[in-house]
Design an enzyme around this catalytic site. Structure first.
Site, PDB file in Angstrom:
ATOM      1  N   ASP A 127      76.518  44.448  19.651  1.00 27.21           N
ATOM      2  CA  ASP A 127      75.501  45.494  19.536  1.00 27.21           C
ATOM      3  C   ASP A 127      76.249  46.816  19.382  1.00 27.21           C
ATOM      4  O   ASP A 127      76.974  47.237  20.285  1.00 27.21           O
ATOM      5  CB  ASP A 127      74.657  45.480  20.811  1.00 27.21           C
ATOM      6  CG  ASP A 127      73.655  46.613  20.883  1.00 27.21           C
ATOM      7  OD1 ASP A 127      73.641  47.491  19.992  1.00 27.21           O
ATOM      8  OD2 ASP A 127      72.879  46.618  21.855  1.00 27.21           O
ATOM      9  N   ILE A 128      76.078  47.475  18.256  1.00 25.22           N
ATOM     10  CA  ILE A 128      76.879  48.672  17.962  1.00 25.22           C
ATOM     11  C   ILE A 128      76.590  49.807  18.949  1.00 25.22           C
ATOM     12  O   ILE A 128      77.450  50.668  19.165  1.00 25.22           O
ATOM     13  CB  ILE A 128      76.675  49.114  16.492  1.00 25.22           C
ATOM     14  CG1 ILE A 128      77.846  49.985  16.032  1.00 25.22           C
ATOM     15  CG2 ILE A 128      75.339  49.817  16.294  1.00 25.22           C
ATOM     16  CD1 ILE A 128      77.901  50.209  14.537  1.00 25.22           C
ATOM     17  N   ASN A 177      67.852  56.384   7.165  1.00 19.61           N
ATOM     18  CA  ASN A 177      67.129  56.560   5.894  1.00 19.61           C
ATOM     19  C   ASN A 177      67.192  58.040   5.546  1.00 19.61           C
ATOM     20  O   ASN A 177      67.559  58.868   6.384  1.00 19.61           O
ATOM     21  CB  ASN A 177      65.692  56.038   6.002  1.00 19.61           C
ATOM     22  CG  ASN A 177      64.930  56.726   7.104  1.00 19.61           C
ATOM     23  OD1 ASN A 177      64.666  57.930   7.021  1.00 19.61           O
ATOM     24  ND2 ASN A 177      64.600  56.017   8.167  1.00 19.61           N
ATOM     25  N   ASP A 235      68.992  51.619  13.367  1.00 24.57           N
ATOM     26  CA  ASP A 235      68.610  53.029  13.511  1.00 24.57           C
ATOM     27  C   ASP A 235      67.763  53.217  14.775  1.00 24.57           C
ATOM     28  O   ASP A 235      68.034  54.097  15.621  1.00 24.57           O
ATOM     29  CB  ASP A 235      67.819  53.435  12.252  1.00 24.57           C
ATOM     30  CG  ASP A 235      67.585  54.925  12.109  1.00 24.57           C
ATOM     31  OD1 ASP A 235      68.145  55.697  12.901  1.00 24.57           O
ATOM     32  OD2 ASP A 235      66.844  55.307  11.178  1.00 24.57           O
TER      33      ASP A 235
END
Ligand code: AR6
Length: 170
Positions: A9-10, A23, A33
């Site tokens: 999980d970043i 976006n 995001d």
């Protein structure tokens, strides 16, 4: 630069910079995001609002990148980039490579030594993950940096990890 791919999980990555697959509106969304904004807290959205207010047409062109602080994340900064939407009829791969090279350029300008990337455009934006991985590796390898020593691709599934491992070898 040392390049590696890991599963994880970043939002938890212990690096100087994590890159957000955002976006052009920069005001949050789903996928990675949404996870980054939730984990970082409301300061991130406030910073994004301030940045987007200064951009022409209030949007970040796809393939470009901007930085905020990391809020409550372990990472010190978040670099936000908007990937291209996959198209079978038009080749947007230069834009996808640019997401990686521009994000690295911004991170390097901050003095970051370690940078974590997700698989940009490979979720909601529909890019086939094997090619997304090839473009990612090409975008990073095509960059020249002064400070960045480690680039980590943090993948959310075994399938994505396998694609990035293959792209790193090939
Ligand atoms: N850590 C690492 N990877 C993740 C995580 C996480 N916590 N969560 C999801 N992924 P996506 P895109 C993976 O859809 O295709 C948003 O709404 C996911 O499994 O997040 O560039 C934005 O606001 C996939 O492999 O990004 C934009 O509107 C990869 O991250 C749009 O989606 C990218 O999936 C951007 O679409």
């Amino acid at each position: 630069m040392d390049l590696r791919a890991v599963r994880g999980d970043i939002t938890q990555a212990d690096v100087d910079v994590i890159v957000n697959a955002a976006n052009p509106g920069l005001l949050g969304g789903g996928g990675v995001d949404g996870a980054i904004h939730r984990a970082a807290g409301p300061a991130l959205l406030a910073e994004c609002r301030a940045i987007v207010a200064q951009l022409p047409d209030r949007r970040l062109p796809r393939g470009q990148a901007v930085a905020t602080t990391g809020g409550r994340l372990p990472a010190r900064w978040v670099v936000h980039t908007a990937g291209p939407i996959w198209s079978a009829s038009r080749d947007h791969s230069a834009v996808l490579r640019s997401c990686y090279s521009e994000s690295l350029r911004v991170a390097d300008g901050l003095g970051a030594r370690s940078v974590a990337f997700p698989a940009i455009s490979a979720g909601v934006y529909g890019w086939p993950v094997e090619d997304a991985a090839r473009q990612a590796v090409a975008g990073v390898r095509g960059s020249s940096v002064e400070h960045v020593q480690e680039v980590r691709f943090v993948l959310f599934s075994d399938e994505s990890l396998a694609a990035f491992d293959a792209a790193l070898i090939g």
